[in-house]
Design a protein around this motif. Structure first.
Motif, PDB file in Angstrom:
ATOM      1  N   LYS A  57       0.822  -1.224   0.000  1.00  0.00           N
ATOM      2  CA  LYS A  57       0.000   0.000   0.000  1.00  0.00           C
ATOM      3  C   LYS A  57       0.850   1.266   0.000  1.00  0.00           C
ATOM      4  O   LYS A  57       0.519   2.253  -0.643  1.00  0.00           O
ATOM      5  N   HIS A  58       1.935   1.240   0.764  1.00  0.00           N
ATOM      6  CA  HIS A  58       2.790   2.419   0.873  1.00  0.00           C
ATOM      7  C   HIS A  58       4.249   1.984   0.946  1.00  0.00           C
ATOM      8  O   HIS A  58       4.576   0.964   1.550  1.00  0.00           O
ATOM      9  N   LYS A  59       5.118   2.794   0.332  1.00  0.00           N
ATOM     10  CA  LYS A  59       6.554   2.540   0.385  1.00  0.00           C
ATOM     11  C   LYS A  59       7.264   3.830   0.747  1.00  0.00           C
ATOM     12  O   LYS A  59       6.879   4.915   0.311  1.00  0.00           O
ATOM     13  N   GLY A  60       8.310   3.694   1.540  1.00  0.00           N
ATOM     14  CA  GLY A  60       9.173   4.817   1.846  1.00  0.00           C
ATOM     15  C   GLY A  60      10.605   4.347   1.793  1.00  0.00           C
ATOM     16  O   GLY A  60      10.880   3.165   1.578  1.00  0.00           O
ATOM     17  N   GLN A  61      11.527   5.230   2.017  1.00  0.00           N
ATOM     18  CA  GLN A  61      12.932   4.848   1.993  1.00  0.00           C
ATOM     19  C   GLN A  61      13.267   3.880   3.122  1.00  0.00           C
ATOM     20  O   GLN A  61      14.125   3.009   2.971  1.00  0.00           O
ATOM     21  N   ASN A  62      12.549   4.022   4.248  1.00  0.00           N
ATOM     22  CA  ASN A  62      12.879   3.231   5.428  1.00  0.00           C
ATOM     23  C   ASN A  62      11.751   2.321   5.910  1.00  0.00           C
ATOM     24  O   ASN A  62      11.832   1.783   7.012  1.00  0.00           O
ATOM     25  N   TYR A  63      10.709   2.154   5.108  1.00  0.00           N
ATOM     26  CA  TYR A  63       9.610   1.292   5.547  1.00  0.00           C
ATOM     27  C   TYR A  63       8.828   0.799   4.339  1.00  0.00           C
ATOM     28  O   TYR A  63       8.927   1.338   3.232  1.00  0.00           O
ATOM     29  N   ILE A  64       8.026  -0.228   4.588  1.00  0.00           N
ATOM     30  CA  ILE A  64       7.091  -0.709   3.577  1.00  0.00           C
ATOM     31  C   ILE A  64       5.832  -1.178   4.299  1.00  0.00           C
ATOM     32  O   ILE A  64       5.909  -1.855   5.332  1.00  0.00           O
ATOM     33  N   SER A  65       4.665  -0.805   3.786  1.00  0.00           N
ATOM     34  CA  SER A  65       3.397  -1.128   4.427  1.00  0.00           C
ATOM     35  C   SER A  65       2.559  -1.977   3.482  1.00  0.00           C
ATOM     36  O   SER A  65       2.406  -1.650   2.301  1.00  0.00           O
ATOM     37  N   MET A  66       2.017  -3.087   4.017  1.00  0.00           N
ATOM     38  CA  MET A  66       1.262  -4.043   3.213  1.00  0.00           C
ATOM     39  C   MET A  66      -0.117  -4.292   3.814  1.00  0.00           C
ATOM     40  O   MET A  66      -0.342  -4.019   4.978  1.00  0.00           O
ATOM     41  N   GLU A  67      -1.004  -4.843   2.992  1.00  0.00           N
ATOM     42  CA  GLU A  67      -2.381  -5.080   3.426  1.00  0.00           C
ATOM     43  C   GLU A  67      -2.923  -6.332   2.767  1.00  0.00           C
ATOM     44  O   GLU A  67      -2.702  -6.563   1.576  1.00  0.00           O
TER      45      GLU A  67
ATOM     46  N   ASN B   3      -6.312  -5.961   6.666  1.00  0.00           N
ATOM     47  CA  ASN B   3      -5.359  -5.989   7.778  1.00  0.00           C
ATOM     48  C   ASN B   3      -3.999  -5.494   7.291  1.00  0.00           C
ATOM     49  O   ASN B   3      -3.549  -5.873   6.202  1.00  0.00           O
ATOM     50  N   SER B   4      -3.336  -4.676   8.076  1.00  0.00           N
ATOM     51  CA  SER B   4      -2.096  -4.065   7.616  1.00  0.00           C
ATOM     52  C   SER B   4      -0.888  -4.530   8.419  1.00  0.00           C
ATOM     53  O   SER B   4      -0.992  -4.880   9.599  1.00  0.00           O
ATOM     54  N   PHE B   5       0.262  -4.522   7.757  1.00  0.00           N
ATOM     55  CA  PHE B   5       1.531  -4.930   8.351  1.00  0.00           C
ATOM     56  C   PHE B   5       2.616  -4.015   7.801  1.00  0.00           C
ATOM     57  O   PHE B   5       2.795  -3.925   6.582  1.00  0.00           O
TER      58      PHE B   5
ATOM     59  N   GLY C 293      14.794  -3.722  -1.162  1.00  0.00           N
ATOM     60  CA  GLY C 293      14.683  -5.009  -1.835  1.00  0.00           C
ATOM     61  C   GLY C 293      13.357  -5.213  -2.542  1.00  0.00           C
ATOM     62  O   GLY C 293      13.279  -5.949  -3.528  1.00  0.00           O
ATOM     63  N   LEU C 294      12.294  -4.556  -2.038  1.00  0.00           N
ATOM     64  CA  LEU C 294      10.960  -4.714  -2.610  1.00  0.00           C
ATOM     65  C   LEU C 294      10.505  -3.445  -3.334  1.00  0.00           C
ATOM     66  O   LEU C 294       9.317  -3.247  -3.572  1.00  0.00           O
ATOM     67  N   ALA C 295      11.447  -2.601  -3.709  1.00  0.00           N
ATOM     68  CA  ALA C 295      11.114  -1.286  -4.265  1.00  0.00           C
ATOM     69  C   ALA C 295      10.251  -1.355  -5.516  1.00  0.00           C
ATOM     70  O   ALA C 295       9.397  -0.489  -5.744  1.00  0.00           O
ATOM     71  N   SER C 296      10.427  -2.377  -6.337  1.00  0.00           N
ATOM     72  CA  SER C 296       9.679  -2.452  -7.594  1.00  0.00           C
ATOM     73  C   SER C 296       8.473  -3.382  -7.509  1.00  0.00           C
ATOM     74  O   SER C 296       7.847  -3.685  -8.526  1.00  0.00           O
ATOM     75  N   CYS C 297       8.145  -3.838  -6.307  1.00  0.00           N
ATOM     76  CA  CYS C 297       7.084  -4.840  -6.144  1.00  0.00           C
ATOM     77  C   CYS C 297       5.725  -4.202  -5.874  1.00  0.00           C
ATOM     78  O   CYS C 297       5.628  -3.083  -5.380  1.00  0.00           O
ATOM     79  N   GLU C 298       4.688  -4.960  -6.169  1.00  0.00           N
ATOM     80  CA  GLU C 298       3.324  -4.529  -5.872  1.00  0.00           C
ATOM     81  C   GLU C 298       2.589  -5.505  -4.964  1.00  0.00           C
ATOM     82  O   GLU C 298       1.560  -5.168  -4.392  1.00  0.00           O
ATOM     83  N   ASN C 299       3.131  -6.712  -4.827  1.00  0.00           N
ATOM     84  CA  ASN C 299       2.531  -7.723  -3.955  1.00  0.00           C
ATOM     85  C   ASN C 299       3.627  -8.390  -3.129  1.00  0.00           C
ATOM     86  O   ASN C 299       4.802  -8.361  -3.491  1.00  0.00           O
TER      87      ASN C 299
END
Length: 234
Positions: free
Chosen positions: A52-62, A67-69, A79-85
């Motif tokens: 759902k959201h990416k930053g330089q120092n974090y990644i947020s998933m749902e 439910n979010s993590f 490592g996951l900069a180009s990912c969507e899932n």
């Protein structure tokens, strides 16, 4: 509730039979493999999520239920900069082979104890690698390519996240974590995989002392990711 999937009948028998051919330190144990295999009981828990959201120092998933993590890690975010899932997973081969190893040690049968322990260590790696390949085939049909696996304790992804992962994946019947954030049974692994529309390089994010992806304070002796700020790896 998280949309967790569980698999308890995932066979890795063929791969285990071939271990003596591919792992030099297991050469010569062929006659012991049938009995050792009876001590291996794969269990897999996983959940698929959208980033759902990416930053330089974090990644947020749902997950599908909302439910979010969030992972606070520049190493994982890069490592996951180009990912969507993503897929978050926990796997174990159970505790029986470790119990067997300890019993052999207690009897003074040190060779048998060592072999059981090492076989178990390779078996859980075989399990997660085999399951990763299974997921790759499924996601490739959707036009998605896999990253390498990321696990807590590497780079700057804190080992303490093991507990959060196990809570999400509802593993309490099969995998727990102790006060030192070590998984129990010990022959268990947690990991995160990213899925991208573009081919992913088969190497982990690289860091330097000045711009690295790790605080350089923990896990140095076990880390092989070269995501280091301490200067000890380049």
């Amino acid at each position: 509730m998280w949309d967790v999937k569980k698999l308890y009948s995932f066979s890795i028998d063929d791969e285990l039979e071939r271990l003596p051919d591919t792992v030099p330190e297991l050469a010569g144990i062929e006659k012991h493999i049938p009995s050792l295999k009876t001590l291996i009981h794969p269990k897999i828990h996983w959940v698929d999520m959208k980033i759902k959201h990416k930053g330089q120092n974090y990644i947020s998933m749902e997950d599908i239920g909302g439910n979010s993590f969030t992972i606070d890690s520049s190493y994982v975010a890069k490592g996951l900069a180009s990912c969507e899932n993503t897929t978050l997973m926990a796997v174990t081969i159970g505790e029986e082979i470790t119990v067997n190893s300890n019993i052999n040690y207690g009897k003074g049968q040190f060779w048998e104890g060592i072999i059981a322990d090492r076989f178990g260590s390779y078996a859980v790696e075989v399990l997660i690698e085999r399951f990763h390949k299974y997921l790759k085939r499924n996601f490739l049909s959707k036009g998605l390519c896999s990253t390498l696996r990321f696990s807590p304790g590497y780079g700057d992804w804190h080992l303490q996240d093991q507990r959060r992962i196990l809570d999400i994946l509802d593993t309490k019947s099969h995998i727990t974590v102790n006060s030192f954030s070590i998984l129990e049974p010990t022959k268990s692994i947690t990991a995160l995989i990213g899925w991208s529309r573009t081919h992913q390089a088969s190497n982990y994010p690289v860091g330097t002392k000045a711009t690295g992806l790790c605080d350089g304070k923990t896990n140095c002796q076990d880390c092989n990711t070269w995501a280091c700020r301490s200067g000890s790896k380049g």
